[in-house]
Design an enzyme around this catalytic site. Structure first.
Site, PDB file in Angstrom:
ATOM      1  N   ASN A  87       6.774   8.203   0.289  1.00  0.00           N
ATOM      2  CA  ASN A  87       5.901   8.302  -1.017  1.00  0.00           C
ATOM      3  C   ASN A  87       4.620   8.962  -0.098  1.00  0.00           C
ATOM      4  OD1 ASN A  87       4.266   8.453  -3.223  1.00  0.00           O
ATOM      5  ND2 ASN A  87       3.506   6.316  -2.901  1.00  0.00           N
ATOM      6  N   ASP A  88       4.992  10.636  -0.201  1.00  0.00           N
ATOM      7  CA  ASP A  88       3.604  11.602   0.387  1.00  0.00           C
ATOM      8  C   ASP A  88       2.919  11.826  -0.884  1.00  0.00           C
ATOM      9  OD1 ASP A  88       2.020  12.910   1.759  1.00  0.00           O
ATOM     10  OD2 ASP A  88       3.654  14.100   3.004  1.00  0.00           O
ATOM     11  N   ARG A  99      -1.428  -7.145   6.732  1.00  0.00           N
ATOM     12  CA  ARG A  99      -0.858  -6.185   6.016  1.00  0.00           C
ATOM     13  C   ARG A  99      -0.331  -5.040   6.940  1.00  0.00           C
ATOM     14  NH1 ARG A  99      -1.005  -7.051   0.081  1.00  0.00           N
ATOM     15  NH2 ARG A  99      -1.507  -8.955  -0.280  1.00  0.00           N
ATOM     16  N   ARG A 159      -7.996   1.461  -1.664  1.00  0.00           N
ATOM     17  CA  ARG A 159      -7.539   0.421  -2.899  1.00  0.00           C
ATOM     18  C   ARG A 159      -8.687  -0.572  -2.945  1.00  0.00           C
ATOM     19  NH1 ARG A 159      -1.933  -2.184  -3.149  1.00  0.00           N
ATOM     20  NH2 ARG A 159      -2.799  -3.734  -2.028  1.00  0.00           N
ATOM     21  N   GLY A 179       0.785  -1.114   0.057  1.00  0.00           N
ATOM     22  CA  GLY A 179      -0.026   0.021  -0.008  1.00  0.00           C
ATOM     23  C   GLY A 179       0.899   1.180   0.011  1.00  0.00           C
ATOM     24  N   LYS A 192       4.189   1.210  -4.330  1.00  0.00           N
ATOM     25  CA  LYS A 192       5.593   0.672  -5.133  1.00  0.00           C
ATOM     26  C   LYS A 192       4.879   0.257  -6.467  1.00  0.00           C
ATOM     27  CE  LYS A 192       5.760  -3.101  -2.492  1.00  0.00           C
ATOM     28  NZ  LYS A 192       4.802  -2.590  -1.422  1.00  0.00           N
ATOM     29  N   THR A 237       2.265   1.604  -8.177  1.00  0.00           N
ATOM     30  CA  THR A 237       2.081   3.018  -8.660  1.00  0.00           C
ATOM     31  C   THR A 237       3.218   3.481  -9.465  1.00  0.00           C
ATOM     32  OG1 THR A 237       0.346   3.295  -7.321  1.00  0.00           O
ATOM     33  CG2 THR A 237       0.857   5.195  -8.378  1.00  0.00           C
ATOM     34  N   ARG A 271      -6.269  -9.880  -8.431  1.00  0.00           N
ATOM     35  CA  ARG A 271      -7.092  -8.826  -8.167  1.00  0.00           C
ATOM     36  C   ARG A 271      -7.635  -8.168  -9.498  1.00  0.00           C
ATOM     37  NH1 ARG A 271      -2.354  -5.528  -5.277  1.00  0.00           N
ATOM     38  NH2 ARG A 271      -2.580  -6.650  -3.048  1.00  0.00           N
TER      39      ARG A 271
HETATM   40  P1  ADP Z   1       1.905  -1.188  -3.363  1.00  0.00           P
HETATM   41  O1  ADP Z   1       2.150  -1.500  -4.874  1.00  0.00           O
HETATM   42  O2  ADP Z   1       3.039  -0.845  -2.699  1.00  0.00           O
HETATM   43  O3  ADP Z   1       1.060  -2.214  -2.615  1.00  0.00           O
HETATM   44  P2  ADP Z   1       0.277   0.597  -4.568  1.00  0.00           P
HETATM   45  O4  ADP Z   1       0.902   1.267  -5.923  1.00  0.00           O
HETATM   46  O5  ADP Z   1      -1.099  -0.240  -5.010  1.00  0.00           O
HETATM   47  O6  ADP Z   1       0.915   0.087  -3.352  1.00  0.00           O
HETATM   48  O7  ADP Z   1      -0.689   2.051  -3.800  1.00  0.00           O
HETATM   49  C1  ADP Z   1      -1.736   1.687  -3.080  1.00  0.00           C
HETATM   50  C2  ADP Z   1      -2.862   2.799  -3.323  1.00  0.00           C
HETATM   51  O8  ADP Z   1      -2.296   3.797  -2.901  1.00  0.00           O
HETATM   52  C3  ADP Z   1      -3.482   2.714  -4.604  1.00  0.00           C
HETATM   53  O9  ADP Z   1      -4.635   2.977  -4.835  1.00  0.00           O
HETATM   54  C4  ADP Z   1      -2.738   3.994  -5.169  1.00  0.00           C
HETATM   55  O10 ADP Z   1      -3.462   4.605  -6.132  1.00  0.00           O
HETATM   56  C5  ADP Z   1      -2.605   4.893  -3.813  1.00  0.00           C
HETATM   57  N1  ADP Z   1      -1.519   5.811  -3.904  1.00  0.00           N
HETATM   58  C6  ADP Z   1      -0.009   5.603  -4.068  1.00  0.00           C
HETATM   59  N2  ADP Z   1       0.782   6.553  -4.113  1.00  0.00           N
HETATM   60  C7  ADP Z   1       0.214   7.588  -3.638  1.00  0.00           C
HETATM   61  C8  ADP Z   1       0.195   9.035  -3.161  1.00  0.00           C
HETATM   62  N3  ADP Z   1       1.579   9.247  -3.338  1.00  0.00           N
HETATM   63  N4  ADP Z   1      -0.942   9.778  -2.759  1.00  0.00           N
HETATM   64  C9  ADP Z   1      -2.009   9.215  -2.855  1.00  0.00           C
HETATM   65  N5  ADP Z   1      -2.502   7.903  -3.201  1.00  0.00           N
HETATM   66  C10 ADP Z   1      -1.344   7.114  -3.370  1.00  0.00           C
HETATM   67  P1  5GP Z   2       0.775  -8.070  -3.201  1.00  0.00           P
HETATM   68  O1  5GP Z   2      -0.126  -9.262  -2.598  1.00  0.00           O
HETATM   69  O2  5GP Z   2       0.190  -6.706  -2.638  1.00  0.00           O
HETATM   70  O3  5GP Z   2       0.912  -7.954  -4.413  1.00  0.00           O
HETATM   71  O4  5GP Z   2       2.154  -8.154  -2.455  1.00  0.00           O
HETATM   72  C1  5GP Z   2       2.131  -8.265  -1.352  1.00  0.00           C
HETATM   73  C2  5GP Z   2       3.622  -8.322  -0.535  1.00  0.00           C
HETATM   74  O5  5GP Z   2       4.742  -9.202  -1.529  1.00  0.00           O
HETATM   75  C3  5GP Z   2       4.592  -6.880  -1.412  1.00  0.00           C
HETATM   76  O6  5GP Z   2       5.343  -6.351  -0.241  1.00  0.00           O
HETATM   77  C4  5GP Z   2       5.263  -7.402  -2.411  1.00  0.00           C
HETATM   78  O7  5GP Z   2       6.395  -6.497  -2.563  1.00  0.00           O
HETATM   79  C5  5GP Z   2       5.620  -8.794  -1.953  1.00  0.00           C
HETATM   80  N1  5GP Z   2       6.210  -9.687  -3.217  1.00  0.00           N
HETATM   81  C6  5GP Z   2       5.638  -9.738  -4.161  1.00  0.00           C
HETATM   82  N2  5GP Z   2       6.305 -10.401  -4.871  1.00  0.00           N
HETATM   83  C7  5GP Z   2       7.335 -11.220  -4.309  1.00  0.00           C
HETATM   84  C8  5GP Z   2       8.393 -12.094  -4.334  1.00  0.00           C
HETATM   85  O8  5GP Z   2       8.561 -12.676  -5.589  1.00  0.00           O
HETATM   86  N3  5GP Z   2       9.018 -12.631  -3.384  1.00  0.00           N
HETATM   87  C9  5GP Z   2       9.097 -11.797  -2.177  1.00  0.00           C
HETATM   88  N4  5GP Z   2       9.736 -12.204  -1.099  1.00  0.00           N
HETATM   89  N5  5GP Z   2       7.948 -10.929  -2.019  1.00  0.00           N
HETATM   90  C10 5GP Z   2       7.103 -10.673  -2.932  1.00  0.00           C
END
Ligand code: ADP
Ligand code: 5GP
Length: 209
Positions: free
Chosen positions: A181-182, A158, A147, A24, A27, A29, A54
């Site tokens: 990431n603000d 999480r 999200r 969240g 990453k 994004t 998803r």
């Molecule tokens: P991660 O890949 O780390 O799990 P996401 O990229 O899915 O995180 O981001 C989580 C949520 O926050 C998404 O809905 C995204 O659109 C939103 N988001 C990401 N960066 C920002 C930001 N700087 N400000 C507001 N919302 C953000």
């Molecule tokens: P998500 O379910 O939100 O896609 O991922 C959950 C977490 O699993 C995130 O922190 C993401 O970085 C991590 N993740 C995704 N792929 C891998 C992987 O191949 N190895 C490990 N160790 N973590 C992963």
């Protein structure tokens, strides 16, 4: 001798990039924006996972979605560089996922959790380690809720993992760069800045080939 070989191998192509940080934090994004701006420069290491896709996610593009049995068999065969259990599901980076990207001479990006970071540190991959952090737990929770991808149970898991991640990421030397990431544009600028050297290397290689 073995170390010398490992170093040569690591230096042969562009350095991979590990992106880590709480679920969240933003990453995906940031990664999507980077890959869009630098088309033909980065390649995503497609991990395996046992979690369900998803809406909008594609098998083979976002992840390889597999059962626990299939994943465990791959791990037992030695197909994975690293693997971890996160929030009730298995995740792992296969050797093939990284090799596929490196064979195209692209900068390989791995999106992995903290256990993955620690395990990759024991390999000769030699990546740049970047941690993406949320401004606070409260903001992180809001982003995860907005999200709308997680059940309440998954969300709580999480958030618990995020607390640990936010603490460990402060460990000196663990990450080359920690980005909060603000504001998305500012965070993206910081990410681009820390990768500019590798990006330029690829551009130079592409121009001369
Ligand atoms: P991660 O890949 O780390 O799990 P996401 O990229 O899915 O995180 O981001 C989580 C949520 O926050 C998404 O809905 C995204 O659109 C939103 N988001 C990401 N960066 C920002 C930001 N700087 N400000 C507001 N919302 C953000
Ligand atoms: P998500 O379910 O939100 O896609 O991922 C959950 C977490 O699993 C995130 O922190 C993401 O970085 C991590 N993740 C995704 N792929 C891998 C992987 O191949 N190895 C490990 N160790 N973590 C992963």
């Amino acid at each position: 001798m073995r170390d010398l070989f490992a170093t040569e191998k690591a230096m042969a192509g562009p350095r991979p990039v590990v992106l880590s940080g709480p679920s969240g934090a933003g990453k995906s994004t940031l990664l999507k924006r980077l890959m869009k701006e630098y088309d033909g420069v980065f390649g995503f290491s497609v991990s395996h996972t046992t979690r369900n896709p998803r809406p909008g996610e594609e098998n083979g593009k976002d992840y390889h979605y597999v059962t626990r049995e299939v994943m465990q068999a791959g791990i037992d065969k030695g197909d994975f560089i690293e693997n971890a259990e996160f929030s009730g599901n298995m995740y792992g980076t296969s050797k093939a996922a990284v090799q596929d990207v490196q064979a195209k001479n692209l900068i390989c990006i791995l999106d992995i959790d903290m256990q993955g970071v620690k395990n990759i540190k024991r390999t000769d991959l030699n990546p740049i380690y970047v941690s993406i952090q949320p401004p606070s737990m409260a903001v992180l929770e809001k982003r995860l809720r907005d999200r709308k991808t997680e059940s309440e149970e998954s969300l709580q898991r999480r958030l618990r993992a995020a607390k640990v991640d936010m603490e460990i990421s402060k460990e000196p030397g663990l990450f080359d760069v920690v980005i909060v990431n603000d504001n998305l544009d500012l965070a993206y600028g910081q990410l681009r800045d820390c990768l500019v050297e590798e990006i330029n290397k690829i551009k130079r290689t592409n121009m001369s080939s």
